[in-house]
Design a protein around this motif. Sequence first.
Motif, PDB file in Angstrom:
ATOM      1  N   PHE A 215      12.717   7.325   6.269  1.00  0.00           N
ATOM      2  CA  PHE A 215      11.517   6.585   5.880  1.00  0.00           C
ATOM      3  C   PHE A 215      10.556   7.615   5.287  1.00  0.00           C
ATOM      4  O   PHE A 215      10.053   8.488   5.999  1.00  0.00           O
ATOM      5  CB  PHE A 215      10.900   5.886   7.096  1.00  0.00           C
ATOM      6  N   LEU A 216      10.295   7.505   3.983  1.00  0.00           N
ATOM      7  CA  LEU A 216       9.652   8.577   3.236  1.00  0.00           C
ATOM      8  C   LEU A 216       8.320   8.135   2.644  1.00  0.00           C
ATOM      9  O   LEU A 216       8.235   7.098   1.967  1.00  0.00           O
ATOM     10  CB  LEU A 216      10.602   9.029   2.116  1.00  0.00           C
ATOM     11  N   VAL A 217       7.271   8.936   2.897  1.00  0.00           N
ATOM     12  CA  VAL A 217       5.939   8.652   2.360  1.00  0.00           C
ATOM     13  C   VAL A 217       5.851   9.148   0.918  1.00  0.00           C
ATOM     14  O   VAL A 217       6.376  10.217   0.588  1.00  0.00           O
ATOM     15  CB  VAL A 217       4.856   9.333   3.225  1.00  0.00           C
ATOM     16  N   TYR A 218       5.202   8.367   0.077  1.00  0.00           N
ATOM     17  CA  TYR A 218       4.941   8.583  -1.356  1.00  0.00           C
ATOM     18  C   TYR A 218       6.060   7.982  -2.215  1.00  0.00           C
ATOM     19  O   TYR A 218       7.142   7.669  -1.732  1.00  0.00           O
ATOM     20  CB  TYR A 218       4.714  10.059  -1.707  1.00  0.00           C
ATOM     21  N   ASP A 219       5.746   7.860  -3.508  1.00  0.00           N
ATOM     22  CA  ASP A 219       6.596   7.120  -4.453  1.00  0.00           C
ATOM     23  C   ASP A 219       7.800   7.925  -4.932  1.00  0.00           C
ATOM     24  O   ASP A 219       7.966   8.165  -6.132  1.00  0.00           O
ATOM     25  CB  ASP A 219       5.763   6.695  -5.669  1.00  0.00           C
ATOM     26  N   SER A 220       8.626   8.360  -4.035  1.00  0.00           N
ATOM     27  CA  SER A 220       9.785   9.162  -4.421  1.00  0.00           C
ATOM     28  C   SER A 220      10.806   8.329  -5.188  1.00  0.00           C
ATOM     29  O   SER A 220      11.080   7.180  -4.821  1.00  0.00           O
ATOM     30  CB  SER A 220      10.441   9.749  -3.169  1.00  0.00           C
ATOM     31  N   PRO A 221      11.412   8.900  -6.227  1.00  0.00           N
ATOM     32  CA  PRO A 221      12.502   8.190  -6.929  1.00  0.00           C
ATOM     33  C   PRO A 221      13.759   8.052  -6.076  1.00  0.00           C
ATOM     34  O   PRO A 221      14.691   7.358  -6.473  1.00  0.00           O
ATOM     35  CB  PRO A 221      12.752   9.069  -8.165  1.00  0.00           C
ATOM     36  N   TRP A 222      13.795   8.695  -4.905  1.00  0.00           N
ATOM     37  CA  TRP A 222      14.930   8.538  -4.005  1.00  0.00           C
ATOM     38  C   TRP A 222      14.975   7.161  -3.347  1.00  0.00           C
ATOM     39  O   TRP A 222      16.026   6.745  -2.864  1.00  0.00           O
ATOM     40  CB  TRP A 222      14.861   9.556  -2.861  1.00  0.00           C
ATOM     41  N   ALA A 360       5.019   2.429 -10.217  1.00  0.00           N
ATOM     42  CA  ALA A 360       4.351   3.594  -9.647  1.00  0.00           C
ATOM     43  C   ALA A 360       3.082   3.883 -10.445  1.00  0.00           C
ATOM     44  O   ALA A 360       3.027   3.631 -11.644  1.00  0.00           O
ATOM     45  CB  ALA A 360       5.282   4.798  -9.689  1.00  0.00           C
ATOM     46  N   PRO A 361       2.057   4.416  -9.818  1.00  0.00           N
ATOM     47  CA  PRO A 361       2.012   4.807  -8.414  1.00  0.00           C
ATOM     48  C   PRO A 361       1.709   3.625  -7.492  1.00  0.00           C
ATOM     49  O   PRO A 361       1.420   2.532  -7.958  1.00  0.00           O
ATOM     50  CB  PRO A 361       0.854   5.814  -8.395  1.00  0.00           C
ATOM     51  N   LEU A 362       1.778   3.904  -6.191  1.00  0.00           N
ATOM     52  CA  LEU A 362       1.480   2.913  -5.147  1.00  0.00           C
ATOM     53  C   LEU A 362       2.389   1.695  -5.243  1.00  0.00           C
ATOM     54  O   LEU A 362       1.970   0.557  -5.032  1.00  0.00           O
ATOM     55  CB  LEU A 362       0.009   2.476  -5.217  1.00  0.00           C
ATOM     56  N   GLN A 363       3.664   1.913  -5.540  1.00  0.00           N
ATOM     57  CA  GLN A 363       4.570   0.789  -5.746  1.00  0.00           C
ATOM     58  C   GLN A 363       4.764  -0.024  -4.466  1.00  0.00           C
ATOM     59  O   GLN A 363       4.948  -1.246  -4.524  1.00  0.00           O
ATOM     60  CB  GLN A 363       5.913   1.267  -6.283  1.00  0.00           C
ATOM     61  N   LEU A 364       4.690   0.614  -3.294  1.00  0.00           N
ATOM     62  CA  LEU A 364       4.830  -0.126  -2.043  1.00  0.00           C
ATOM     63  C   LEU A 364       3.669  -1.101  -1.863  1.00  0.00           C
ATOM     64  O   LEU A 364       3.869  -2.275  -1.541  1.00  0.00           O
ATOM     65  CB  LEU A 364       4.883   0.848  -0.861  1.00  0.00           C
ATOM     66  N   LEU A 365       2.457  -0.635  -2.097  1.00  0.00           N
ATOM     67  CA  LEU A 365       1.277  -1.482  -1.941  1.00  0.00           C
ATOM     68  C   LEU A 365       1.231  -2.575  -3.011  1.00  0.00           C
ATOM     69  O   LEU A 365       0.891  -3.723  -2.726  1.00  0.00           O
ATOM     70  CB  LEU A 365       0.013  -0.622  -2.000  1.00  0.00           C
ATOM     71  N   LYS A 366       1.581  -2.217  -4.228  1.00  0.00           N
ATOM     72  CA  LYS A 366       1.569  -3.207  -5.305  1.00  0.00           C
ATOM     73  C   LYS A 366       2.626  -4.281  -5.083  1.00  0.00           C
ATOM     74  O   LYS A 366       2.385  -5.464  -5.350  1.00  0.00           O
ATOM     75  CB  LYS A 366       1.793  -2.516  -6.650  1.00  0.00           C
ATOM     76  N   ALA A 367       3.800  -3.869  -4.590  1.00  0.00           N
ATOM     77  CA  ALA A 367       4.861  -4.841  -4.329  1.00  0.00           C
ATOM     78  C   ALA A 367       4.452  -5.828  -3.243  1.00  0.00           C
ATOM     79  O   ALA A 367       4.923  -6.974  -3.222  1.00  0.00           O
ATOM     80  CB  ALA A 367       6.140  -4.111  -3.914  1.00  0.00           C
ATOM     81  N   MET A 368       3.556  -5.406  -2.372  1.00  0.00           N
ATOM     82  CA  MET A 368       3.074  -6.275  -1.295  1.00  0.00           C
ATOM     83  C   MET A 368       1.830  -7.045  -1.706  1.00  0.00           C
ATOM     84  O   MET A 368       1.218  -7.737  -0.891  1.00  0.00           O
ATOM     85  CB  MET A 368       2.763  -5.431  -0.063  1.00  0.00           C
ATOM     86  N   GLY A 369       1.433  -6.942  -2.988  1.00  0.00           N
ATOM     87  CA  GLY A 369       0.308  -7.723  -3.500  1.00  0.00           C
ATOM     88  C   GLY A 369      -1.043  -7.265  -3.001  1.00  0.00           C
ATOM     89  O   GLY A 369      -1.920  -8.094  -2.715  1.00  0.00           O
ATOM     90  N   ALA A 370      -1.245  -5.952  -2.895  1.00  0.00           N
ATOM     91  CA  ALA A 370      -2.509  -5.415  -2.382  1.00  0.00           C
ATOM     92  C   ALA A 370      -3.697  -5.933  -3.201  1.00  0.00           C
ATOM     93  O   ALA A 370      -3.730  -5.757  -4.422  1.00  0.00           O
ATOM     94  CB  ALA A 370      -2.478  -3.897  -2.417  1.00  0.00           C
ATOM     95  N   PRO A 371      -4.701  -6.551  -2.548  1.00  0.00           N
ATOM     96  CA  PRO A 371      -5.852  -7.112  -3.268  1.00  0.00           C
ATOM     97  C   PRO A 371      -6.927  -6.059  -3.546  1.00  0.00           C
ATOM     98  O   PRO A 371      -8.067  -6.168  -3.109  1.00  0.00           O
ATOM     99  CB  PRO A 371      -6.359  -8.191  -2.293  1.00  0.00           C
TER     100      PRO A 371
END
Length: 433
Positions: A215-222, A360-371
């Motif tokens: 489980f990796l923090v930041y937008d790694s291409p991995w 990217a960046p913040l693809q995790l937050l954007k994918a979750m629809g961050a307002p």
Amino acid sequence: MRVTHKRLCSLLLCVYTLFSLYAAYSVFFKSRTGSRVYRPASKKVTGAKEPPSLGKEDWNPWEEDERQEQGAAEQSHAFSPHAPVRLRVQIWGKAAIGLYLWQHILEGLLQPADTTAQWREGHLRAGKILFNFVTGPAVVPGYLTAETENVVLVLNGREAAKITSATQWLHYAQTLVQTHKLQFVAVVLLGSEQCNNEWIQPYLQNHGGFVKLLFLVYDSPWINERDIFQWPLGVATYRNFPVVNPDRSMLYASRPYLCNFLGTIYKNSSREALLGVLKQEGLDRLCWIASREQWQPQETNESLRSYQDALLQSDLTLSPVGVNVECYRIYEACSYGSVPVVEDLMTPGNCGNSSMHHKAPLQLLKAMGAPFVFIKNWEELPAVLEKEKTMSLQDKIQRRKKLIEWYQHFKAKMKLKFINALENSLLQHHVVG
């Protein structure tokens, strides 16, 4: 003498008769009407709970659950083939993000509550997993005995000194795997802000190593969401940022400031440009601004309280890019219902720089629809603040509720993601604790 003997025989006969009558009463009547002893079933604990003491040698973190399950089995007097499998996982928290995982995501408690304690421990059940979490300076390789064959290591790999310590932990875990004391190892890693994490690759299963999940923090291409998952940075637990429980005042009160920014200003940085725009437009008077020229790793009680007040009393929290776009400030603002205004720019390095990671960046937050409010340049900020001036309190309250609800949902999704990934991998490898 005869008379005495005759009386004695009569007395014995009477006693025997009375005893026989009492025995018959007990058998035929009292068993039906007398009291019964009930053994109540043990209450299943679904949330976090604390161990009874800190004695590591004396306390078995699984013992209470085993007693509960045994008691429940005695009540049913039968074994159900459909009973859920119980997986045991111990988390070794050797990075501050472990506290975000345990307290904010899994909603676990720690004993003792004192953050300076040498050894802190927690225990909870989530999904099919019984979790035991240990952290503190006393948790060191060689002196920590695994309570189960399944371990999650929480490590810091942000800089060279931290990588050295993380590597020592991985070598220790590897030794335990080789000696068959561990069967399953996963890692939660605070990675490099430039996503330069090649040092951990030899330990990963897909490179011939023993670490089955990362489980990796930041937008790694991995990130592939199969065995390498993106993980949120979270709040700055190393600076004692707390778990915030929203109250009515946080939701409904009018906030005196349009925005806030508290942080270190570096020369020729985006932060310097931000302050320049605010001062040029005279907007700095409408916002809570507190800047400093040198970074300070530790909070005082006063500075932490001031920062929390700024978040609580501002409608927006300005979040300029640093070494990476993702920062603690984003999650901390969400905790208090202050909408992050995020500078949406890619930073130098290897984070998400490919056609496969166009979010990217913040693809995790954007994918979750961050307002959030995303901007590309701080020159856009005056228009954002002018719009903010025209919003009614009711509109701001609705937006605040949406943000806080989103953040709670986000943490719940991360919890589910973490548990599902562990459960699926553990069951796939037939590792049942």
